[in-house]
Scaffold this motif. Structure first.
Motif, PDB file in Angstrom:
ATOM      1  N   GLY A 154      16.089  43.767  -6.459  1.00 22.19           N
ATOM      2  CA  GLY A 154      15.502  44.914  -7.128  1.00 22.19           C
ATOM      3  C   GLY A 154      15.151  44.680  -8.583  1.00 22.19           C
ATOM      4  O   GLY A 154      15.033  45.630  -9.355  1.00 22.19           O
ATOM      5  N   LEU A 155      14.976  43.416  -8.977  1.00 23.02           N
ATOM      6  CA  LEU A 155      14.481  43.127 -10.326  1.00 23.02           C
ATOM      7  C   LEU A 155      13.031  42.663 -10.202  1.00 23.02           C
ATOM      8  O   LEU A 155      12.624  42.157  -9.159  1.00 23.02           O
ATOM      9  N   ARG A 156      12.276  42.822 -11.297  1.00 24.29           N
ATOM     10  CA  ARG A 156      10.905  42.308 -11.291  1.00 24.29           C
ATOM     11  C   ARG A 156      10.930  40.847 -11.701  1.00 24.29           C
ATOM     12  O   ARG A 156      11.714  40.474 -12.583  1.00 24.29           O
ATOM     13  N   PRO A 157      10.091  40.010 -11.086  1.00 27.91           N
ATOM     14  CA  PRO A 157      10.100  38.590 -11.463  1.00 27.91           C
ATOM     15  C   PRO A 157       9.895  38.380 -12.966  1.00 27.91           C
ATOM     16  O   PRO A 157      10.485  37.471 -13.549  1.00 27.91           O
ATOM     17  N   ASP A 158       9.089  39.256 -13.630  1.00 26.96           N
ATOM     18  CA  ASP A 158       8.877  39.060 -15.066  1.00 26.96           C
ATOM     19  C   ASP A 158      10.154  39.318 -15.879  1.00 26.96           C
ATOM     20  O   ASP A 158      10.272  38.879 -17.020  1.00 26.96           O
ATOM     21  N   GLN A 159      11.131  40.035 -15.260  1.00 26.13           N
ATOM     22  CA  GLN A 159      12.408  40.243 -15.965  1.00 26.13           C
ATOM     23  C   GLN A 159      13.225  38.957 -16.019  1.00 26.13           C
ATOM     24  O   GLN A 159      14.227  38.886 -16.731  1.00 26.13           O
ATOM     25  N   GLY A 160      12.795  37.942 -15.269  1.00 30.83           N
ATOM     26  CA  GLY A 160      13.493  36.660 -15.303  1.00 30.83           C
ATOM     27  C   GLY A 160      13.440  35.985 -16.655  1.00 30.83           C
ATOM     28  O   GLY A 160      14.282  35.148 -16.974  1.00 30.83           O
ATOM     29  N   THR A 161      12.459  36.354 -17.479  1.00 28.87           N
ATOM     30  CA  THR A 161      12.361  35.734 -18.806  1.00 28.87           C
ATOM     31  C   THR A 161      13.301  36.389 -19.810  1.00 28.87           C
ATOM     32  O   THR A 161      13.427  35.926 -20.931  1.00 28.87           O
ATOM     33  N   ARG A 162      13.962  37.483 -19.391  1.00 31.97           N
ATOM     34  CA  ARG A 162      14.859  38.181 -20.322  1.00 31.97           C
ATOM     35  C   ARG A 162      16.209  37.468 -20.413  1.00 31.97           C
ATOM     36  O   ARG A 162      16.634  36.781 -19.492  1.00 31.97           O
ATOM     37  N   TYR A 163      16.885  37.738 -21.522  1.00 28.59           N
ATOM     38  CA  TYR A 163      18.244  37.230 -21.702  1.00 28.59           C
ATOM     39  C   TYR A 163      19.232  38.313 -21.272  1.00 28.59           C
ATOM     40  O   TYR A 163      18.886  39.505 -21.269  1.00 28.59           O
ATOM     41  N   PRO A 164      20.476  37.914 -20.909  1.00 24.60           N
ATOM     42  CA  PRO A 164      21.422  38.915 -20.397  1.00 24.60           C
ATOM     43  C   PRO A 164      21.567  40.152 -21.285  1.00 24.60           C
ATOM     44  O   PRO A 164      21.641  41.264 -20.775  1.00 24.60           O
ATOM     45  N   HIS A 165      21.582  39.972 -22.614  1.00 23.54           N
ATOM     46  CA  HIS A 165      21.818  41.140 -23.467  1.00 23.54           C
ATOM     47  C   HIS A 165      20.632  42.106 -23.459  1.00 23.54           C
ATOM     48  O   HIS A 165      20.752  43.231 -23.907  1.00 23.54           O
ATOM     49  N   GLU A 166      19.490  41.658 -22.938  1.00 21.66           N
ATOM     50  CA  GLU A 166      18.321  42.537 -22.889  1.00 21.66           C
ATOM     51  C   GLU A 166      18.303  43.394 -21.621  1.00 21.66           C
ATOM     52  O   GLU A 166      17.396  44.193 -21.437  1.00 21.66           O
ATOM     53  N   LEU A 167      19.279  43.170 -20.747  1.00 17.70           N
ATOM     54  CA  LEU A 167      19.324  43.931 -19.493  1.00 17.70           C
ATOM     55  C   LEU A 167      20.469  44.936 -19.534  1.00 17.70           C
ATOM     56  O   LEU A 167      21.441  44.751 -20.278  1.00 17.70           O
ATOM     57  N   SER A 168      20.355  45.991 -18.714  1.00 19.33           N
ATOM     58  CA  SER A 168      21.456  46.955 -18.605  1.00 19.33           C
ATOM     59  C   SER A 168      22.556  46.364 -17.716  1.00 19.33           C
ATOM     60  O   SER A 168      22.354  45.331 -17.064  1.00 19.33           O
ATOM     61  N   GLY A 169      23.709  47.020 -17.680  1.00 21.52           N
ATOM     62  CA  GLY A 169      24.826  46.543 -16.876  1.00 21.52           C
ATOM     63  C   GLY A 169      24.454  46.390 -15.407  1.00 21.52           C
ATOM     64  O   GLY A 169      24.802  45.398 -14.761  1.00 21.52           O
ATOM     65  N   GLY A 170      23.744  47.355 -14.876  1.00 26.76           N
ATOM     66  CA  GLY A 170      23.342  47.309 -13.473  1.00 26.76           C
ATOM     67  C   GLY A 170      22.377  46.165 -13.207  1.00 26.76           C
ATOM     68  O   GLY A 170      22.475  45.460 -12.201  1.00 26.76           O
ATOM     69  N   GLN A 171      21.441  45.960 -14.141  1.00 27.00           N
ATOM     70  CA  GLN A 171      20.472  44.869 -13.971  1.00 27.00           C
ATOM     71  C   GLN A 171      21.153  43.505 -14.060  1.00 27.00           C
ATOM     72  O   GLN A 171      20.811  42.579 -13.334  1.00 27.00           O
TER      73      GLN A 171
END
Lengths: 368, 331
Positions: B143-160
Motif C-alpha cells: 500500500g505504498l506508492r513506488p515514488d515513496q521509495g525515494t523517501r527516508y524513514p523519518h519522512e514517513l508516518s509510523g504506519g507507512q
C-alpha cells in the motif's frame, strides 16, 4: 475565528445547568513555532467527575492539559483561557502555578519509572510532596506516606517506602505515582495514558485503583487515553479529539451507544471485537493531516465517507448540542453531517456493528 | 498439534542464566519451558501473554536466532540449522521477522527502496534490473506508492514505516513471517489498515505467520489458532473464538476479562492479585498458582500438562482437568 457570542454559547452549553466547572478551558489554542497543535478547545471539568479525553497520537489531548497547567516549553504559544475555580491560570505568576501543580491539580504519566527520581527512595519522594503541599514533616509525613501507600494497594508499605524505583515493577511504580499525586489532596487528577506501558492484568488493577481513589476522595479525574476501552471503563463523560479540536463530547453511555461524529464511528469500527463473528476491520483510510498542512474545511473531511463540498470548504461548526438533545447533559458534536435522527450509515459501517449499536441503544448498558 | 506444520516446535525449552549480583550464583531462568507448537502454511498462530512470558523468545527460537536448550525446531520437515551456518542463511530468505518499532528496524540514512532491495541483493534474487521493478511491486503490495521509495524513514508516518518494513520482509517471498508486536506502536485507525493488509498478504501469498502480541483483540482478529503463555509455558491453546468467548484456564479467564472494551462489558472483570513473578523465581507446581483464584494444594506441587478438552482445545490446569465446568464456575 469565532465571534464572542457564539463562543459564550458554546462554552455555556457544555455546562450542566447550575454548576460552575472546576476547570474551565475556553478557546484554548497552542502553536509550536507557529505550527498549530491545538485549534480552539473548549472543555469543562466538573468537581468529582471522571472525564475522558480520547484521540490518536498528535490530536492534542495531552497538549490541552499540559498547556492548561503551564507545562509546555517556551517555544509554545498558548492563547485562550483556563480557569480553575474561577482563577485564571494562563499567564498566572509562578507562585500561583506552583500551588496548583501537585497541589490542587496533580498529574500522572505513562512512564512512572522516568517520572520518579531514580536516586531517591520512593518514600522520600512522597514525603517531599507532602512537605511542599501539606506542610508535613518528620514522622507525621512518613506516617501519611505509609497511609497513602496502603491506600494505593502497595503491599508491605512500611518496607516499600525505603525502596528505590528500580526495585519496583512498572505497576508498583505507577501506584507510587498515584500515591504522590494524592499527597497534595488534589481536586483534580490528570492521568495521561496511565496504563499504556502496563500489562493487561496490571492495567486492570490500576484502572480499578483509579476508580476507587476517585470515588473515595471525591476528586475529579481527567483520563487521557488512545484506548476507547480504557475510557469506557473509567469515565462518565468523554470528549473525542481529532487534529487539535474536540469533535464530539457526550456521556460515556451515549457516546458508546450512539457515536455521532464520523471519526468516532470510524474509530469504533476500526477496533477488533472480542466476541461475535470476525469481520474485516473497517480501517479509516489515509492518515491524520500534518499540522502544517491542515485542510481548509473540516480536518477529517479528507478521510470521511460522509463529507460533502461544504465540509471541505468551510471550517467545521462549533461543538454544539446534537439535534434532539434536550437532556441536562446533551450530546455535543462538531459535524455538518451528524444528525442523530436521520443519520446516514458511513460507508465503513458494517451491518453487524450497527445492529450491535441498535441493541445497546435499546438496552442501556449496565456498565460498572 | 504435531505433524504437517511448516514450522514445528517440539517440547522446546530455553534457559538463560542470570546473576542476581556480581559474585552471586547464576540462577537458571526458564524463559520458555516445554512448548510444542505447529504453524501450517497459510495459517496464523497467535501467541498472547504479558511481558516476560517468553513469547518473544519463542519467536526467536522459531527463526533459529536462538537455539533451544531442549526440544527441537523443524522447518519444512527439516531440523533448524545452526545459527550463522550457510544452511541457516539460505533458510533465512524463507523466514522473516517484523518488530514493533519500525523506526528502529530501518536505517535512517538510506531511502526506503534501497532497504527493501537489500534482501534481494543479499540473497542474489533476480538481476539488478529486475530488482527495481520488484521493489516497486513490493511497495505497491503493502500500500505504498513506488515514488515513496525515494523517501527516508523519518519522512514517513509510523504506519507507512511499518509498511516499508513489511515490504522488506516480503522481498524474499518468505514462507514464514514472525511478527512480534507488529502493530502495537500504531494508532487504532492505522492498526486496522495493517491488520487488513496482513490478512490480504497471507491470502495472496500463502504465508504462515507467528503473530506475537499482548493485544487479545488483535490476536483474535488475525489468528487461526492461539496459544496463551504464562511464565514460559502454554496455559491454554486452541481456536481463538472458543478461547476468548469461553476461556477455561483461570489465567486466560483473567486475561480476557481484563481487556477493556468500548461499550457494555459482557463479563465481570477478574482482577488478579499480585504481579507475574520474576521468571528467575518460578513458583513450584503450576506457575500461575500464587495468583490463581481457584488454586488447590495440589497446584503448588504438580506442574499441569496440557490436556485436550472435549472441544479440541488444550488446557494446562489441574482444576480444569478434573472438571472443566467446575473450574469455570468456581472462577
Amino acid at each position: 475565528m469565532r465571534d464572542a457570542g457564539l463562543l459564550d454559547l458554546a462554552a455555556s452549553s457544555l455546562t450542566p445547568p447550575g454548576a460552575t466547572p472546576l476547570l474551565a478551558i475556553q478557546d484554548l489554542t497552542v502553536a509550536f513555532d507557529g505550527v498549530p497543535a491545538l485549534r480552539g478547545v473548549d472543555l469543562a471539568i466538573h468537581a468529582g467527575e471522571a472525564h475522558g479525553l480520547v484521540g490518536e497520537s498528535g490530536c492534542g489531548k495531552s497538549v490541552t492539559l499540559l498547556a492548561a497547567l503551564g507545562l509546555l516549553p517556551p517555544t509554545a504559544t498558548v492563547r485562550g483561557s483556563v480557569r480553575l475555580d474561577g482563577q485564571e491560570l494562563l499567564g498566572a505568576p509562578q507562585a500561583v502555578l506552583d500551588g496548583v501543580r501537585g497541589g490542587r491539580v496533580a498529574m500522572i504519566f505513562q512512564d512512572p519509572a522516568s517520572a520518579l527520581n531514580p536516586v531517591h527512595r520512593v518514600g522520600a519522594q512522597v514525603v517531599e510532596a507532602l512537605r511542599l503541599h501539606r506542610g508535613l514533616d518528620g514522622t507525621a509525613a512518613r506516617a501519611e506516606a505509609r497511609r497513602l501507600f496502603d491506600l494505593v494497594g502497595i503491599p508491605d508499605p512500611t518496607r516499600r517506602l525505603d525502596a528505590y524505583p528500580h526495585e519496583l515493577s512498572g505497576g508498583q511504580n505507577q501506584r507510587v505515582m498515584i500515591a504522590m499525586a494524592l499527597a497534595g489532596e488534589p481536586d483534580l487528577l490528570i492521568a495521561d495514558e496511565p496504563t499504556t506501558a502496563l500489562d493487561a492484568t496490571i492495567q486492570a488493577q490500576i484502572l480499578d485503583l483509579l476508580r476507587k481513589v476517585q470515588r473515595e476522595t471525591g476528586m475529579a479525574l481527567v483520563l487521557i487515553s488512545h484506548d476507547l476501552g480504557v475510557i469506557a471503563d473509567v469515565c462518565a463523560r468523554v470528549a473525542v479529539m481529532y487534529a487539535g479540536r474536540i469533535v464530539e463530547q457526550a456521556t460515556a453511555e451515549a457516546l458508546f451507544a450512539n457515536p455521532l461524529h464520523p471519526y468516532t464511528r470510524g474509530l469504533m469500527s476500526a477496533l477488533p471485537d472480542m466476541d461475535g463473528p470476525r469481520r474485516r476491520l473497517a480501517a479509516i483510510e489515509g492518515a491524520v493531516p500534518e499540522p502544517w498542512a491542515m485542510p481548509a474545511g473540516c480536518a477529517f473531511a479528507p478521510r470521511c465517507g460522509l463529507a460533502v463540498d461544504a465540509c471541505r470548504a468551510d471550517p467545521p461548526p462549533a461543538l454544539l448540542p446534537a439535534a434532539g438533545a434536550y437532556r441536562p447533559d446533551p450530546h455535543h458534536v462538531a459535524c455538518l453531517r451528524a444528525d442523530p435522527d436521520h443519520h446516514v450509515e458511513p460507508r465503513w459501517h458494517t451491518a453487524s456493528r450497527s445492529a450491535a449499536m441498535t441493541r445497546s441503544r435499546v438496552q442501556p448498558s449496565a456498565r460498572a | 498439534m504435531s505433524g504437517g506444520g511448516l514450522l514445528e516446535l517440539d517440547r522446546v525449552a530455553r534457559i538463560y542464566t542470570a546473576r542476581r549480583s556480581l559474585f552471586g550464583a547464576a540462577d537458571p531462568v526458564r524463559a520458555v519451558d516445554c512448548v510444542s507448537l505447529s504453524v501450517p502454511a497459510s495459517r496464523t498462530l497467535g501467541i498472547v501473554g504479558e511481558s516476560g512470558c517468553g513469547k518473544s523468545t519463542l519467536g526467536r527460537i522459531a527463526l533459529g536466532l536462538e537455539r533451544p536448550d531442549a526440544g527441537s525446531v523443524t522447518f519444512d520437515g527439516a531440523l533448524m540449522p545452526k545459527l550463522g551456518t550457510p544452511a541457516w542463511r539460505r533458510l533465512r530468505a524463507r523466514m522473516q521477522l517484523v518488530f514493533q518499532d519500525p523506526l528502529g528496524a530501518l536505517d535512517p540514512r538510506l531511502p526506503i527502496a534501497t532497504q527493501v532491495a537489500e534482501p534481494l541483493d543479499i540473497h542474489r534474487i533476480g538481476t539488478r534490473a529486475d530488482r527495481a521493478d520488484r521493489v516497486a511491486d513490493l511497495l505497491r503490495a503493502v500500500g505504498l506508492r513506488p515514488d515513496q521509495g525515494t523517501r527516508y524513514p523519518h519522512e514517513l508516518s509510523g504506519g507507512q514505516r511499518q509498511r516499508a518494513v513489511l515490504a522488506r520482509a516480503l522481498a524474499t517471498d518468505p514462507a514464514l513471517l514472525v511478527a512480534d508486536e507488529p502493530i502495537s506502536a500504531l494508532d487504532v485507525s492505522i492498526q486496522a489498515q495493517v491488520v487488513n493488509m496482513l490478512a490480504d498478504l497471507q491470502a495472496a501469498r500463502g504465508i504462515a505467520m507467528l503473530f506475537i502480541s499482548h493485544d487479545l483483540k488483535v490476536v483474535r482478529q488475525v489468528s487461526h489458532h492461539v496459544a496463551v503463555m504464562y511464565l514460559g509455558r502454554i496455559m491454554e491453546q486452541g481456536d481463538p473464538d472458543a478461547i476468548f468467548r469461553d476461556p477455561i484456564h483461570p489465567y486466560t479467564q483473567a486475561l480476557v476479562s481484563a481487556v477493556p472494551v468500548a461499550g457494555p462489558r459482557r463479563r465481570p472483570r477478574i482482577v488478579l492479585s499480585g504481579e507475574p513473578p520474576n521468571p528467575a523465581r518460578r513458583p513450584s507446581g503450576c506457575p500461575f498458582h500464587p495468583r490463581c483464584p481457584v488454586a488447590v494444594s495440589d497446584c503448588q506441587v504438580i506442574v499441569p500438562e496440557l490436556q485436550t478438552m472435549p472441544d479440541g482445545r488444550q488446557v494446562a490446569c489441574l482444576r480444569a482437568a478434573i472438571s472443566p465446568s467446575a473450574a469455570r464456575i468456581a472462577a
